[in-house]
Design an enzyme around this catalytic site. Structure first.
Site, PDB file in Angstrom:
ATOM      1  N   CYS A  55      35.664  39.426  41.210  1.00 46.65           N
ATOM      2  CA  CYS A  55      36.440  39.517  42.441  1.00 46.65           C
ATOM      3  C   CYS A  55      35.751  40.300  43.517  1.00 46.65           C
ATOM      4  CB  CYS A  55      37.841  40.229  41.921  1.00 46.65           C
ATOM      5  SG  CYS A  55      39.078  39.297  41.385  1.00 46.65           S
ATOM      6  N   GLU A  57      36.626  43.129  44.697  1.00 45.61           N
ATOM      7  CA  GLU A  57      36.512  44.701  44.487  1.00 45.61           C
ATOM      8  C   GLU A  57      35.572  45.087  43.653  1.00 45.61           C
ATOM      9  OE1 GLU A  57      39.131  42.246  44.668  1.00 45.61           O
ATOM     10  OE2 GLU A  57      40.857  43.462  45.340  1.00 45.61           O
ATOM     11  N   CYS A  91      42.103  44.462  39.435  1.00 42.93           N
ATOM     12  CA  CYS A  91      41.370  45.191  40.454  1.00 42.93           C
ATOM     13  C   CYS A  91      42.162  46.304  40.854  1.00 42.93           C
ATOM     14  CB  CYS A  91      41.048  44.413  41.601  1.00 42.93           C
ATOM     15  SG  CYS A  91      39.971  43.078  41.232  1.00 42.93           S
TER      16      CYS A  91
HETATM   17  N1  THU Z   1      40.059  37.434  44.214  1.00 41.87           N
HETATM   18  C1  THU Z   1      39.714  38.623  44.574  1.00 41.87           C
HETATM   19  O1  THU Z   1      38.545  38.628  45.033  1.00 41.87           O
HETATM   20  N2  THU Z   1      40.315  39.663  44.706  1.00 41.87           N
HETATM   21  C2  THU Z   1      41.597  39.744  44.336  1.00 41.87           C
HETATM   22  O2  THU Z   1      41.923  40.817  44.197  1.00 41.87           O
HETATM   23  C3  THU Z   1      42.472  38.908  44.150  1.00 41.87           C
HETATM   24  C4  THU Z   1      41.561  37.477  43.756  1.00 41.87           C
HETATM   25  C5  THU Z   1      39.350  36.026  44.087  1.00 41.87           C
HETATM   26  C6  THU Z   1      39.136  35.633  42.690  1.00 41.87           C
HETATM   27  C7  THU Z   1      38.840  34.309  42.871  1.00 41.87           C
HETATM   28  O3  THU Z   1      37.448  34.004  43.279  1.00 41.87           O
HETATM   29  C8  THU Z   1      39.646  33.850  44.270  1.00 41.87           C
HETATM   30  O4  THU Z   1      39.947  35.348  44.748  1.00 41.87           O
HETATM   31  C9  THU Z   1      40.868  32.948  43.655  1.00 41.87           C
HETATM   32  O5  THU Z   1      41.683  33.628  42.742  1.00 41.87           O
END
Ligand code: THU
Length: 129
Positions: A55, A57, A91
């Site tokens: 993610c 984060e 996260c």
């Molecule tokens: N994603 C994030 O980077 N942070 C979040 O808090 C929500 C989800 C990303 C993970 C994945 O690469 C994409 O969003 C779709 O879920």
């Protein structure tokens, strides 16, 4: 400390443009104000082995330590349209670990405290017994 939410959102949006999200096509950018005044950012980095995706984060917290550590005072994350999104559950736990007291988050329903987005969190203090 004064929080410039527009500046934080702009930093998250800029970071979002460097996401690697070829599988979900859902780029995310994250940004936080650190207690020493610097702004750190991150973007999601996916993987052909889907479950290994990071993610935004996660890369943001790596940046936190790479650039000297500290505590998060304010946080915002955005999607590919630059719209505010909520940090996922995992996260929220990650952010809580590095939160300054009274850390604030920009959310889809306004500015909230860490405790509001992760009530009764399990944290470092629970291990000090
Ligand atoms: N994603 C994030 O980077 N942070 C979040 O808090 C929500 C989800 C990303 C993970 C994945 O690469 C994409 O969003 C779709 O879920």
């Amino acid at each position: 400390m004064d929080i410039d939410w527009n500046k934080l959102t702009a930093a998250a949006t800029e970071a979002m443009h460097n996401a690697y999200a070829p599988y979900s096509n859902y780029p995310v950018g994250a940004a936080a104000l650190v207690d020493d005044g610097r702004i750190i950012t991150g973007a999601n980095v996916e993987n052909a082995s889907y479950g290994l995706g990071l993610c935004a984060e996660c890369s943001m917290v790596s940046e936190l330590f790479r650039t000297g550590g500290g505590r998060l005072v304010a946080f915002a994350c955005v999607n590919g349209q630059g719209e505010t999104i909520m940090p996922c559950g995992r996260c929220r736990q990650l952010l809580n670990e590095h939160a300054a007291p009274n850390m604030l988050l920009q959310t889809v329903s306004g500015i909230k405290t860490m405790a509001e987005v992760l009530p009764d969190a399990f944290g470092r203090e629970d291990l000090n017994q």
